[in-house]
Enzyme design. Structure first.
Site, short mmCIF file in Angstrom:
data_model
loop_
_atom_site.label_atom_id
_atom_site.label_comp_id
_atom_site.label_asym_id
_atom_site.label_seq_id
_atom_site.Cartn_x
_atom_site.Cartn_y
_atom_site.Cartn_z
N THR A 239 1.88 -51.28 -17.01
CA THR A 239 0.50 -51.53 -16.61
C THR A 239 0.32 -52.95 -16.05
O THR A 239 1.06 -53.86 -16.44
CB THR A 239 -0.42 -51.34 -17.84
N ASP A 240 -0.70 -53.12 -15.21
CA ASP A 240 -1.01 -54.47 -14.71
C ASP A 240 -1.61 -55.35 -15.81
O ASP A 240 -1.72 -56.56 -15.64
CB ASP A 240 -1.97 -54.39 -13.50
N GLU A 241 -2.00 -54.72 -16.93
CA GLU A 241 -2.63 -55.50 -18.00
C GLU A 241 -1.69 -56.52 -18.63
O GLU A 241 -2.12 -57.44 -19.31
CB GLU A 241 -3.21 -54.56 -19.07
N TYR B 103 -2.27 -53.75 -27.07
CA TYR B 103 -1.74 -52.77 -26.11
C TYR B 103 -0.93 -53.47 -25.02
O TYR B 103 0.24 -53.17 -24.80
CB TYR B 103 -2.88 -51.96 -25.47
N LYS C 272 3.14 -53.44 -24.17
CA LYS C 272 3.71 -53.03 -22.88
C LYS C 272 4.53 -54.17 -22.28
O LYS C 272 5.60 -53.95 -21.71
CB LYS C 272 2.61 -52.59 -21.91
P1 NAD Z 1 -1.97 -40.96 -22.41
O1 NAD Z 1 -2.40 -41.66 -23.66
O2 NAD Z 1 -2.91 -40.06 -21.73
O3 NAD Z 1 -0.63 -40.14 -22.69
C1 NAD Z 1 0.42 -40.65 -23.46
C2 NAD Z 1 1.31 -39.50 -23.87
O4 NAD Z 1 2.40 -40.05 -24.63
C3 NAD Z 1 0.61 -38.48 -24.76
O5 NAD Z 1 0.88 -37.17 -24.29
C4 NAD Z 1 1.22 -38.70 -26.12
O6 NAD Z 1 1.31 -37.52 -26.92
C5 NAD Z 1 2.60 -39.23 -25.77
N1 NAD Z 1 3.17 -40.03 -26.84
C6 NAD Z 1 2.55 -41.05 -27.53
N2 NAD Z 1 3.38 -41.52 -28.46
C7 NAD Z 1 4.54 -40.81 -28.37
C8 NAD Z 1 5.78 -40.86 -29.06
N3 NAD Z 1 5.98 -41.72 -30.06
N4 NAD Z 1 6.76 -40.01 -28.68
C9 NAD Z 1 6.56 -39.12 -27.67
N5 NAD Z 1 5.40 -39.03 -27.00
C10 NAD Z 1 4.40 -39.87 -27.34
O7 NAD Z 1 -1.50 -42.15 -21.44
P2 NAD Z 1 -1.53 -42.22 -19.86
O8 NAD Z 1 -2.83 -42.78 -19.44
O9 NAD Z 1 -1.07 -40.92 -19.29
O10 NAD Z 1 -0.43 -43.35 -19.60
C11 NAD Z 1 0.95 -43.00 -19.43
C12 NAD Z 1 1.75 -44.28 -19.21
O11 NAD Z 1 1.25 -44.98 -18.07
C13 NAD Z 1 1.65 -45.26 -20.38
O12 NAD Z 1 2.91 -45.83 -20.56
C14 NAD Z 1 0.63 -46.30 -19.91
O13 NAD Z 1 0.89 -47.55 -20.49
C15 NAD Z 1 0.91 -46.30 -18.42
N6 NAD Z 1 -0.24 -46.69 -17.57
C16 NAD Z 1 -1.43 -46.04 -17.68
C17 NAD Z 1 -2.50 -46.39 -16.85
C18 NAD Z 1 -3.83 -45.68 -16.92
O14 NAD Z 1 -4.77 -46.12 -16.27
N7 NAD Z 1 -3.96 -44.59 -17.64
C19 NAD Z 1 -2.33 -47.42 -15.91
C20 NAD Z 1 -1.09 -48.06 -15.83
C21 NAD Z 1 -0.05 -47.68 -16.66
#
Ligand code: NAD
Length: 347
Positions: free
Chosen positions: A137-139, A162, A166
């Protein structure tokens, strides 16, 4: 290709798995997800019977499970998305974030290294092109003022458990490149929006509260700015960096859509006024904007994120395809049509 995708039952993961299976015929995806509260198996309804999609319920921290999956499916690439992802939850329960985001990432990374590599700097012939893609993430870069953009050279300055978790995982992934010569890439993306996002996040919360004619909570003065990217564009960017990015490099992904939280709330209300006009007599409310309410800010709330994505464009050739207003309309329509799916993730 046998690809391990972690977190494929979450928001971005489910969009990514569906996108990849739709685009590539000769791919097998092993989808490892612990099915935490954030996951929803019904997001994967359309591919559950596809023989190229193997869903495994399990924890990325479980080393023997991850080793078994590598052995059994001869994993040739990893797209690592599994994470605890909600900043508010990280303030309430930081240890879960450290466990999954730091230890879990390290676990999958280390199993991949041992499975793919013979020794430092040398891959087994069968896995000579195997790559680990860490989705971040950009965070991790902290907060910007009113001007400027994050670049790949920006200093890490995470402010929440968080973003700190990351940032830690990014550092570990980087170290596997410099120490072991492992083929890794990292992408740091801005805020995503789109179908299948968990209802706890900002945009689904605004839509959900508006449709229930409940107050729409916006932190602080509502002026915090985020850069929004439609989830399908993020999936394409991950795909392109995975196939074309340079080993050991980081690429920033952004949407060029900077809006304050209050602007986002107003935009959604405006669309809902057209799509689902309120009947005049309900609770004395005539338009959704009247439901917006400023509430006490959260601690450490970063003011602004914005991305300079010129490296991604230049080195990988990535172009954003989605228009913000159209992406937002698709998102709102998805939530209107999938209310039951969102609410019922126990099935
Ligand atoms: P989300 O919370 O919707 O999904 C996360 C998934 O990971 C869930 O299905 C959960 O069951 C699974 N999970 C959690 N802990 C686990 C574990 N210990 N073992 C196996 N599975 C596990 O998150 P998202 O928004 O889809 O984000 C996905 C990735 O992208 C993350 O790494 C997040 O940091 C990154 N990201 C998200 C955003 C955003 O805006 N949503 C932006 C930049 C980066």
């Amino acid at each position: 290709m046998n690809l391990l995708v972690t977190g494929g039952a979450g928001f971005i993961g489910s969009n990514f798995v569906i996108y990849m299976l739709g685009k590539y015929k000769d791919i097998q995806i092993i989808n490892l997800d612990h099915l935490t509260y954030a996951a929803n198996l019904r997001y994967l309804d359309s591919i559950m019977d596809d023989p190229r999609h193997i869903f495994v319920k399990g924890n990325i921290c479980d080393r023997s499970l991850v080793e078994t999956l590598f052995d059994q499916y001869e994993i040739e690439g990893v797209i690592h998305l599994a994470a605890e992802s909600h900043v508010d939850n990280s303030i309430k329960n930081p240890m879960a974030f450290i466990e999954t985001n730091v230890l879990g990432t390290s676990n999958v990374l280390d199993v991949a290294r041992r499975y793919w590599m013979e020794q430092v700097g040398s891959y087994k012939e069968r896995f000579k092109n195997a790559r680990f893609h860490h989705v971040s993430t950009d965070e991790v870069y902290g907060s910007l003022g009113i001007e400027g953009f994050f670049t790949e050279e920006s200093q890490y300055a995470p402010t929440s458990p968080y973003s700190a978790s990351k940032a830690s995982s990014d550092m570990i992934v980087r170290s596997y490149f410099s120490t072991y010569g492992m083929n890794v890439v990292i992408t740091n993306c801005s805020n995503n929006y789109g179908p299948r996002q968990h209802e706890e996040k900002l945009i689904p919360t605004i839509i959900r509260k508006a449709l229930a004619l409940e107050s729409i909570p916006i932190y602080g003065d509502g002026k915090n700015i985020r850069d929004w990217l439609y989830v399908e564009d993020h999936c394409r960017a991950i795909e392109q960096v995975f196939f074309k990015g340079k080993a050991g490099e980081t690429y920033l992904i952004g949407g060029h859509n900077e809006y304050s939280n209050i602007e986002i709330a107003c935009k959604i209300c405006e669309s809902l006024n057209k799509l689902m006009p309120i009947r005049k007599d309900e609770k004395g409310i005539t338009c959704y904007e009247q439901l917006i309410e400023l509430v006490k800010d959260r601690p450490g709330h970063d003011f602004r994120y914005a991305i300079d994505d010129s490296k991604l464009k230049k080195e990988v050739g990535f172009e954003i395809l989605s228009d913000f207003d159209q992406g937002m309309e698709k998102t709102i329509r998805w939530f209107l049509n999938n209310d039951a799916v969102v609410k019922n993730n126990e099935d």
